[in-house]
Write an enzyme that holds these catalytic residues in place. Structure first.
Site, PDB file in Angstrom:
ATOM      1  N   ASP A  89       0.819  -1.204   0.000  1.00 31.15           N
ATOM      2  CA  ASP A  89       0.000   0.000   0.000  1.00 31.15           C
ATOM      3  C   ASP A  89       0.860   1.265   0.000  1.00 31.15           C
ATOM      4  O   ASP A  89       1.820   1.369   0.771  1.00 31.15           O
ATOM      5  CB  ASP A  89      -0.897  -0.005   1.245  1.00 31.15           C
ATOM      6  N   GLU A 117       1.006  -0.543  -5.064  1.00 33.28           N
ATOM      7  CA  GLU A 117       0.030   0.489  -5.381  1.00 33.28           C
ATOM      8  C   GLU A 117       0.782   1.810  -5.458  1.00 33.28           C
ATOM      9  O   GLU A 117       1.497   2.175  -4.525  1.00 33.28           O
ATOM     10  CB  GLU A 117      -1.043   0.582  -4.297  1.00 33.28           C
TER      11      GLU A 117
END
Length: 544
Positions: free
Chosen positions: A213, A277
């Site tokens: 993330d 990401e």
């Protein structure tokens, strides 16, 4: 839908890079299935419904965070990386879910959040105690300016300064997101060691990879220089974050060196997949840096499609042409939907064309070169839910209401059974409201309809897996103008032509040597080489 029968011959033995061209199904645990009737989805609920996921034909699942957390950002504020939050179950529940997934042939990818923790994490508790403890530099701390104001002009993604005063240390701590999400300082090798030990913990429990993330936020400029202002584009800017170019608070050039350490760890295990990401206005250079060569991550995905207000041929062309098949170039991943973005159908299709556009969108997604991610409910054609203000849970949407389109509208519960209480998600009122049009899209209703979006999803994923040009071939865009998109997918074994009419008016586009092509699959109104509104086809070239 029109398709040619798929060869039922057995698939070849799994290669170490099973992930190349894989289809991964994202599960948002809070909203997938509630097994204990508290209105919140959990790990046993996931385990009970993995047969549905396996029947789609995907290669694996990606689970959004299920770790111990105060849930101020719904699990992306981690208080203990090695513990399952009690609302989701226990470590034993996690182990049982992994075992069931593996028994069904599904890989398990989990989120890792390395750019920040919760302010309730034990690391932060120790770090904030004073300026000289062993974890004093594990987070980004800085003295106030002489007038007591924050160290620089950096702004948080969720609005307001990226700095919060802490009286314990007499310093500000940095947070790119909520003030309850203090920024880890991965310039510290000891902090790097700690998060790598977290990764090792989950690898030893049998996970098959990580979705990492916000990794481009993992390191900032140690000199804490001010960000320059962003040019005024005359657009609406709802966040103070949008007024700056983010050249110093994120995207530090040493991040790839940390990723090399992570890759060295994952390479000690068999068949591990890592995907980053990467958000931001200029994400591609970072994505390429994070995946370059064989010493960094396997793949990365950006937000090319996730926030796009419309789907256009130019958008697709510009995205895929960023990732040519050349030495040292990484392998892309693509998502049209996820837990952070409004449902694609609600962004891209009008109310009268949802079903047709859902078919078009699926035939496009399965034909892209790279890995593809499907978000839970995408296989049903779920739409964005308009969550009223008094039911909002998303802190960003609450802070910026009504100007920010809520992430909650894409996080509403899965509809499993049309006539069951709460559509089969739970026996009690769920944490977010159900979509008013989602009963008609429930899994059990679509199971019984051979022409449903669910059945099409299954067939198209099988089609992708059975055709080497779709799974791993090169891509070459031939046309990308107005509403017409045409590209080729080419492998050593196969040559495919993919044609899409992303508009309501019919288009005719025959290839020059049309007699050599056989239709492999099509959606909506396709007659020979004439495509009706929102129609698409994939054709295969015969061998002369």
């Amino acid at each position: 839908m029109s398709t040619r029968p798929i060869d039922p011959s057995p698939a070849p033995a799994e290669a170490p890079d099973w992930w190349r061209g894989a289809a991964i199904y994202q599960i948002y645990p809070r909203s997938f299935a509630d097994s204990n009737d508290d209105g919140i989805g959990d790990l046993p609920g996931i385990t009970a419904h993995l047969d549905h996921v396996a029947a789609l034909g995907v290669d694996g699942i990606w689970l959004s965070p299920f770790f111990a957390s105060p849930m101020k950002d719904f699990g992306y504020d981690v208080a203990d990386y090695r513990a399952v939050d009690p609302i989701f179950g226990t470590l034993a529940d996690f182990d049982a879910m992994v075992a069931r997934a593996h028994a069904l042939g599904l890989k398990v990818i989990i989120d890792q959040v390395y750019s920040h923790t919760s302010d309730e994490h034990a690391w932060f508790t120790e770090s904030r105690a004073d300026r000289h403890n062993p974890k004093a530099d594990w987070y980004v701390w800085a003295d106030a300016k002489p007038d007591g104001s924050p160290p620089n002009n950096w702004q948080s993604v969720f609005g307001g300064p990226a700095w919060t005063w802490d009286a314990r240390r007499g310093q500000y701590y940095m947070h790119n997101f909520l003030s309850a999400q203090p920024q880890l300082n991965l310039h510290s090798l000891a902090a790097q060691d700690a998060v790598l030990d977290v990764a090792r913990f989950w690898l030893d429990r049998g996970v098959d990879g990580f979705r990492i993330d916000a990794i481009n936020f993992a390191m900032c400029d140690p000199e804490l220089r001010d960000n320059p202002p962003a040019p005024d584009t005359n657009g609406v800017r709802t966040r103070s974050f949008d007024f700056q170019l983010h050249v110093h608070n994120q995207s530090h050039p040493d991040i790839p060196l940390f990723l090399e350490r992570l890759r060295a760890l994952t390479d000690r295990y068999d068949g591990i997949f890592t995907v980053a990401e990467v958000g931001g206005a200029d994400a591609e250079p970072e994505m390429k840096a994070f995946t370059r060569g064989e010493q960094r991550l396997n793949s990365a995905y950006g937000f090319n499609f996730l926030y796009a207000p419309t789907l256009t041929p130019a958008l697709v062309r510009d995205a895929v042409e960023q990732w040519p098949d050349v030495p040292e170039m990484g392998w892309p991943s693509w998502a049209f939907e996820n837990h952070d973005a409004p449902r694609a159908l609600s962004r891209w299709a009008g109310p009268d064309g949802m079903a047709a556009f859902a078919r078009l969108k699926l035939l496009l997604l399965i034909a892209l070169r790279g890995n593809i991610f499907l978000y839970q409910g995408e296989e049903l054609g779920l739409t964005q839910v308009d969550v009223p203000f008094d039911r909002l849970r998303d802190p960003e949407a609450i802070a910026n209401w009504p100007l920010t389109l809520s992430r909650d509208g894409a996080r509403t519960p899965m509809p499993w059974a049309e006539s069951a209480p709460q559509l089969g998600f739970s026996s009690v009122e769920p944490w977010l409201p159900l979509g008013p049009d989602h009963a008609a899209l429930a899994v059990d209703r679509q199971e019984a309809d051979r022409d449903s979006i669910l059945q099409l999803t299954r067939h198209l994923l099988q089609l992708r897996d059975a055709n080497p040009a779709l799974r791993g071939g090169d891509i070459r865009v031939i046309e990308a103008r107005a509403t017409l998109l045409v590209f080729e997918r080419i492998s050593a074994e196969q040559h495919l032509l993919c044609i899409y009419n992303i508009g309501p008016d019919a288009i005719e586009w025959p290839p020059a040597d049309r007699s050599r092509w056989t239709h492999l699959a099509s959606v909506n109104d396709v007659q020979a080489w004439r495509l009706g509104g929102f129609a698409a086809l994939i054709a295969e070239k015969g061998i002369q």
